[in-house]
Design a protein around this motif. Structure first.
Motif, mmCIF file in Angstrom:
data_model
loop_
_atom_site.group_PDB
_atom_site.id
_atom_site.type_symbol
_atom_site.label_atom_id
_atom_site.label_comp_id
_atom_site.label_asym_id
_atom_site.label_seq_id
_atom_site.Cartn_x
_atom_site.Cartn_y
_atom_site.Cartn_z
ATOM 1 N N LEU A 361 -6.422 -11.253 6.084
ATOM 2 C CA LEU A 361 -5.881 -10.169 5.281
ATOM 3 C C LEU A 361 -6.002 -10.582 3.819
ATOM 4 C CD1 LEU A 361 -4.366 -7.479 5.017
ATOM 5 C CD2 LEU A 361 -2.225 -8.746 5.245
ATOM 6 N N THR A 362 -6.885 -9.876 3.098
ATOM 7 C CA THR A 362 -7.215 -10.249 1.727
ATOM 8 C C THR A 362 -6.594 -9.272 0.750
ATOM 9 O OG1 THR A 362 -9.333 -11.167 2.467
ATOM 10 C CG2 THR A 362 -9.085 -10.737 0.114
ATOM 11 N N GLY A 363 -5.867 -9.811 -0.227
ATOM 12 C CA GLY A 363 -5.333 -8.989 -1.300
ATOM 13 C C GLY A 363 -6.285 -8.980 -2.483
ATOM 14 N N VAL A 364 -6.471 -7.824 -3.085
ATOM 15 C CA VAL A 364 -7.331 -7.685 -4.263
ATOM 16 C C VAL A 364 -6.483 -7.086 -5.375
ATOM 17 C CG1 VAL A 364 -9.416 -6.674 -5.227
ATOM 18 C CG2 VAL A 364 -9.381 -7.376 -2.826
ATOM 19 N N VAL A 365 -6.392 -7.811 -6.462
ATOM 20 C CA VAL A 365 -5.590 -7.381 -7.605
ATOM 21 C C VAL A 365 -6.508 -7.209 -8.801
ATOM 22 C CG1 VAL A 365 -3.665 -7.935 -9.138
ATOM 23 C CG2 VAL A 365 -3.592 -8.636 -6.729
ATOM 24 N N CYS A 366 -6.456 -6.034 -9.434
ATOM 25 C CA CYS A 366 -7.264 -5.763 -10.625
ATOM 26 C C CYS A 366 -6.342 -5.746 -11.842
ATOM 27 C CB CYS A 366 -7.992 -4.428 -10.503
ATOM 28 S SG CYS A 366 -9.271 -4.407 -9.231
ATOM 29 N N ALA A 367 -6.679 -6.581 -12.829
ATOM 30 C CA ALA A 367 -5.873 -6.619 -14.054
ATOM 31 C C ALA A 367 -5.923 -5.283 -14.773
ATOM 32 C CB ALA A 367 -6.369 -7.741 -14.965
ATOM 33 N N ASP A 368 -7.048 -4.621 -14.717
ATOM 34 C CA ASP A 368 -7.222 -3.300 -15.320
ATOM 35 C C ASP A 368 -7.423 -2.296 -14.182
ATOM 36 O OD1 ASP A 368 -7.825 -1.030 -16.699
ATOM 37 O OD2 ASP A 368 -9.437 -1.914 -17.899
ATOM 38 N N GLN A 369 -6.516 -1.304 -14.078
ATOM 39 C CA GLN A 369 -6.598 -0.345 -12.975
ATOM 40 C C GLN A 369 -7.867 0.500 -13.037
ATOM 41 O OE1 GLN A 369 -4.390 -0.037 -10.215
ATOM 42 N NE2 GLN A 369 -4.011 -2.060 -11.104
ATOM 43 N N ALA A 370 -8.515 0.518 -14.191
ATOM 44 C CA ALA A 370 -9.779 1.253 -14.292
ATOM 45 C C ALA A 370 -10.876 0.598 -13.469
ATOM 46 C CB ALA A 370 -10.214 1.362 -15.753
ATOM 47 N N ASP A 371 -10.689 -0.680 -13.099
ATOM 48 C CA ASP A 371 -11.693 -1.378 -12.291
ATOM 49 C C ASP A 371 -11.550 -1.085 -10.799
ATOM 50 O OD1 ASP A 371 -12.803 -2.608 -14.524
ATOM 51 O OD2 ASP A 371 -11.487 -4.362 -14.392
ATOM 52 N N VAL A 372 -10.424 -0.479 -10.400
ATOM 53 C CA VAL A 372 -10.162 -0.286 -8.975
ATOM 54 C C VAL A 372 -11.163 0.682 -8.349
ATOM 55 C CG1 VAL A 372 -8.521 0.619 -7.283
ATOM 56 C CG2 VAL A 372 -7.722 -0.851 -9.140
ATOM 57 N N THR A 373 -11.325 1.850 -8.962
ATOM 58 C CA THR A 373 -12.196 2.876 -8.364
ATOM 59 C C THR A 373 -13.641 2.413 -8.230
ATOM 60 O OG1 THR A 373 -10.773 4.659 -9.176
ATOM 61 C CG2 THR A 373 -13.046 5.229 -8.605
ATOM 62 N N PRO A 374 -14.282 1.856 -9.268
ATOM 63 C CA PRO A 374 -15.667 1.382 -9.094
ATOM 64 C C PRO A 374 -15.773 0.303 -8.013
ATOM 65 C CG PRO A 374 -15.119 1.496 -11.426
ATOM 66 C CD PRO A 374 -13.844 1.697 -10.684
ATOM 67 N N LEU A 375 -14.807 -0.603 -7.962
ATOM 68 C CA LEU A 375 -14.855 -1.672 -6.965
ATOM 69 C C LEU A 375 -14.756 -1.106 -5.557
ATOM 70 C CD1 LEU A 375 -14.713 -4.615 -5.999
ATOM 71 C CD2 LEU A 375 -12.248 -4.560 -6.452
ATOM 72 N N THR A 526 -4.014 -3.764 -4.274
ATOM 73 C CA THR A 526 -2.649 -3.443 -4.644
ATOM 74 C C THR A 526 -2.148 -4.410 -5.702
ATOM 75 O OG1 THR A 526 -0.411 -3.090 -3.773
ATOM 76 C CG2 THR A 526 -1.678 -4.896 -2.833
ATOM 77 N N THR A 527 -1.014 -4.066 -6.298
ATOM 78 C CA THR A 527 -0.292 -4.988 -7.186
ATOM 79 C C THR A 527 1.123 -5.212 -6.659
ATOM 80 O OG1 THR A 527 0.358 -3.127 -8.596
ATOM 81 C CG2 THR A 527 -1.628 -4.346 -9.235
ATOM 82 N N SER A 528 1.356 -4.839 -5.400
ATOM 83 C CA SER A 528 2.687 -4.986 -4.813
ATOM 84 C C SER A 528 2.950 -6.443 -4.440
ATOM 85 C CB SER A 528 2.808 -4.104 -3.564
ATOM 86 O OG SER A 528 3.953 -4.454 -2.815
ATOM 87 N N PRO A 529 3.979 -7.068 -5.016
ATOM 88 C CA PRO A 529 4.282 -8.462 -4.649
ATOM 89 C C PRO A 529 4.645 -8.617 -3.173
ATOM 90 C CG PRO A 529 5.429 -7.825 -6.667
ATOM 91 C CD PRO A 529 4.858 -6.573 -6.081
ATOM 92 N N LEU A 530 5.313 -7.611 -2.590
ATOM 93 C CA LEU A 530 5.698 -7.694 -1.185
ATOM 94 C C LEU A 530 4.469 -7.781 -0.288
ATOM 95 C CD1 LEU A 530 8.694 -5.205 -0.885
ATOM 96 C CD2 LEU A 530 8.727 -7.663 -0.422
ATOM 97 N N LEU A 531 3.477 -6.931 -0.555
ATOM 98 C CA LEU A 531 2.254 -6.964 0.252
ATOM 99 C C LEU A 531 1.454 -8.230 -0.013
ATOM 100 C CD1 LEU A 531 0.881 -3.286 0.099
ATOM 101 C CD2 LEU A 531 1.883 -4.442 2.056
ATOM 102 N N LEU A 532 1.301 -8.582 -1.263
ATOM 103 C CA LEU A 532 0.479 -9.746 -1.620
ATOM 104 C C LEU A 532 1.057 -11.034 -1.070
ATOM 105 C CD1 LEU A 532 -0.333 -8.704 -5.293
ATOM 106 C CD2 LEU A 532 -1.936 -8.753 -3.371
ATOM 107 N N ASP A 533 2.391 -11.088 -0.958
ATOM 108 C CA ASP A 533 3.024 -12.305 -0.448
ATOM 109 C C ASP A 533 2.702 -12.529 1.022
ATOM 110 O OD1 ASP A 533 4.751 -14.581 -0.839
ATOM 111 O OD2 ASP A 533 6.245 -13.514 0.385
#
Length: 575
Positions: A361-375, A526-533
């Protein structure tokens, strides 16, 4: 009994005329059967006129009861046969409407599902909606009444033959007059075609505006813009109404012509026939028969004209249909498709360095939310970017080298813009109906959606309204998660799957998600700490590239990651 819908086939969408011809070829047996039934009905009506004339000329007044019963029996037999054709005709014409309309909507639906976002990028929403509602009805009406074209032609030929055998001049007049009447209506069809197209275009524009208005109503109310948008919608609807009135005037004019021309034909035949009867060139019985024939001719001429109008409107509708069917996907299919790995081990995006590995289960966090859609679009191949699929043998295949259907089967991107449709909850969550109740219930628990089942005493058999409006935003989001988990793709990419749920439900989802897909690749953007943890591995994307990766708690020691996930500044103050 024939079952609908039937397999639609491969349409000829090179032009509207070719598409309409293709539909006729697909259902030629049904169209021929309906034409045969209608022709028998009209021939019975013509035969009644013929028998009346023959009875009068046979000396019916001087005959006995036997002669009267003989002619009465023949005429009654024709009437009964005509009556027997009516239910057969209604069934056949209804089937022709359903088969052509259903076949068209099947093709539109199938093409729309394959085009996906390409469709809404190429065509306005109102255009698509109008095709699926108004246009299919116009196409269906053409084939519902197509049998009348054949039967009317048969009627004209039979009446012309009977008149020729009785009086050559009379027969020639009929055979020449009917085509001239039909041709005389052609100039009126051009303005009808033009006005119908204009009305159809304005209707599609208005539907698009209405769709946008409903979708943005909450925002409009927030900024006080509903009045101005409402005024624009009202003005546009008035323009649509005016265009519809122009079409109505033109159709009314055509209806007047459809009544006038056959009426003139009727008057001319009766007048000329009466003159011939007075000079003894035809008998009284023949005059009576000719009068009856004119009724059949008048009906045939009206049907000719009605079919011409139906063809004009159906051709306008078919033009819209073929426009959708001719659209090509933004992502082309490979000319020489590569062989896909037997099982997906990893999905890798070289542009960003993000990798989703099987069993993790891999978490992906984007510092800039504008990068989420292209990724996400590259990972799911909603845009080409060199994303690769790797098998257990380490062989890598670019997604662009695989058929799009194969990519969709293996990789599923589940975002928050997915729709819930009306119908049974069970069918919405498991459209294919392959999951058992136990599996459904377990997946509902994984998504922490037990409260949705408890909300209705019918449980999984509860009826959803459109978009699941009876449920809250968080409940809808968890239902979408259930549907994605039940699909069980080799690679599942969840985009902010808990953004609308409460902290308790989010913690439950985070706890159970990894257990639900032990042998699959799962990515949570996501940027949710609960999920990422609860993830096995986290990849932190900065400016479109993986800048750091590791366990969530280890990455929290880096300022940039902590600022993104915990929404804090470097000094520890809340952003």
């Amino acid at each position: 009994m024939r079952v609908l819908p039937q397999p639609p086939g491969v349409p000829d969408h090179r032009s509207a005329n070719r598409y309409l011809l293709w539909l006729a070829r697909r259902e030629w047996r049904s169209l021929l059967w309906a034409s045969l039934i209608t022709s028998v009905y009209f021939l019975c009506a013509i035969l009644v006129s013929y028998l009346l004339g023959a009875a009068l000329d046979s000396g019916l007044a001087d005959g006995g009861l036997g002669t009267l019963l003989y002619w009465f029996g023949l005429i009654t037999l024709c009437a009964l046969l005509a009556a027997a054709m009516v239910p057969l005709y209604e069934r056949a014409s209804a089937f022709n409407w359903y088969s052509s309309a259903y076949r068209t909507i099947q093709l539109i639906t199938r093409r729309s599902s394959r085009l996906g976002p390409t469709l809404t990028r190429r065509l306005p929403t109102g255009e698509v909606v109008a095709v699926g509602t108004d246009d299919i009805d116009r196409v269906g009406v053409l084939y519902e009444r197509s049998d009348l074209l054949v039967s009317s032609t048969v009627s004209v030929l039979v009446v012309g033959f009977l008149m020729l055998t009785s009086h050559v001049t009379f027969g020639l007049i009929v055979l020449v007059a009917v085509p001239l009447i039909v041709v005389g209506m052609v100039p009126l069809l051009r303005p009808l075609n033009r006005r119908t197209r204009a009305h159809r275009d304005r209707q599609a524009d208005l539907t698009t505006r209405a769709t946008d208005l409903v979708a943005g109503l909450r925002v409009l109310r927030g900024v006080g813009g509903e009045r101005s948008v409402g005024d624009r919608y009202r003005a546009e609807s008035q323009r649509v109404r005016a265009a519809g009135v122009r079409v109505g005037w033109m159709d009314a004019a055509l209806e007047a012509v459809r009544t006038l021309y056959p009426g003139l034909l009727l008057v001319g035949i009766v007048w000329y026939g009466a003159r011939l009867a007075l000079v003894g060139e035809i008998t009284v019985g023949q005059l009576v028969a000719f009068y009856g024939y004119t009724g059949s001719l008048a009906t045939a001429v009206r049907f000719f004209m009605r079919f011409a109008s139906d063809f004009v409107t159906a051709r306008v509708a078919a033009t819209r249909v073929v426009r959708v069917l001719a659209l090509e996907h933004d992502l082309p299919e490979p000319d020489d498709p590569a062989e896909a790995p037997a099982h997906t081990y990893e999905l890798h995006d070289p542009a960003s360095g993000v990798s989703l590995t099987r069993g993790r289960l891999t978490g992906v966090v984007c510092a800039d939310q504008a990068d989420v859609t292209p990724l996400v679009e590259r990972l799911g191949r909603y845009r080409d970017g060199g994303t690769e699929l790797a098998g257990a043998d380490s062989r890598r295949v670019p997604l662009r080298d695989l058929p799009l259907a194969e990519v969709r089967r293996r990789v599923l991107v589940a975002g928050n813009d997915a729709h819930l449709f009306s119908g049974r909850l069970r069918d919405e969550l498991d459209p294919e109906g392959s999951a058992s109740d136990e599996h459904l219930t377990a997946t509902v628990r994984t998504a922490a959606a037990e409260d949705v089942l408890a909300q209705s005493p019918r449980g999984l058999d509860a009826e959803l309204t459109e978009r699941g409006r009876e449920y809250s935003g968080g409940q809808q989001q968890r239902l979408r998660l259930v549907r994605a988990l039940l699909r069980d793709p080799e690679v599942l990419i969840l985009v902010e799957p808990t953004s609308a749920v409460d902290a308790h439900s989010e913690a439950a989802v985070a706890e159970r998600l990894a257990e639900a897909r032990p042998d699959r690749a799962t990515g949570v953007v996501t940027t949710s700490p609960l999920l990422l943890d609860r993830t096995d591995h986290v990849q932190f994307v900065v400016e479109g590239r993986v800048a750091a990766e590791g366990a969530h708690r280890d990455l929290l020691h880096t300022d940039a990651y902590a600022a993104t996930v915990l929404r804090t500044t470097v000094e520890g103050e809340k952003v």
